[in-house]
Design a protein around this motif. Structure first.
Motif: not given
Length: 144
Positions: A68, A64, A82, A84, A124
């Motif tokens: 996380i 990644e 995630s 992101r 996610r």
């Protein structure tokens, strides 16, 4: 310098600058709390004791680009998300019981659900299991 070291130094410098410029005492300032983890196959393993009194931790995962975000839920379960943002890919940050994107203002609940746009997709989620004293975060499986 690793990203983890950079964020730790940035946090320390920011806290020192703010504290030095203000006579108001700080009592509950949250910081970025990275923990050690181990990669076992396609899973990142984190010891539950790493949380201490923190309600969440950040974990680096080799596959990644961003860390996380792992949350210890009130019922003792764990959620891994995630960091992101699904709008433009910026790293979301914890803020008052939610996750906020500093780039465009998207907001997410701690389960990854969208609270406020411009994003339209949830964060996610990674499958998580508890195995004794370890939390296993599955990186290769289907995200939820």
């Amino acid at each position: 310098m690793t990203r983890r070291d950079f964020l730790r130094r940035l946090e320390a410098m920011s806290a020192a600058a703010v504290a030095g410029a203000s006579a108001i005492p700080f009592t509950g300032c949250l910081g970025f709390y990275y923990v050690d983890s181990t990669l076992v196959g396609s899973r990142v393993m984190v010891r539950r004791s790493e949380f201490g009194a923190n309600p969440f931790v950040l974990v680096d995962a080799p596959s990644e680009a961003l860390p996380i975000f792992v949350i210890r839920d009130d019922d003792g379960s764990y959620t891994a998300l995630s960091t992101r943002c699904m709008h433009r890919g910026c790293q979301v940050e914890p803020a008052g019981g939610r996750l906020v994107c500093p780039c465009h203002g998207s907001e997410y609940a701690t389960d990854g659900a969208v609270l406020k746009g411009p994003t339209e997709r949830p964060l996610r989620r990674f499958p998580v299991s508890v195995e004794g004293e370890a939390i296993a975060i599955e990186l290769a499986g289907p995200a939820r």
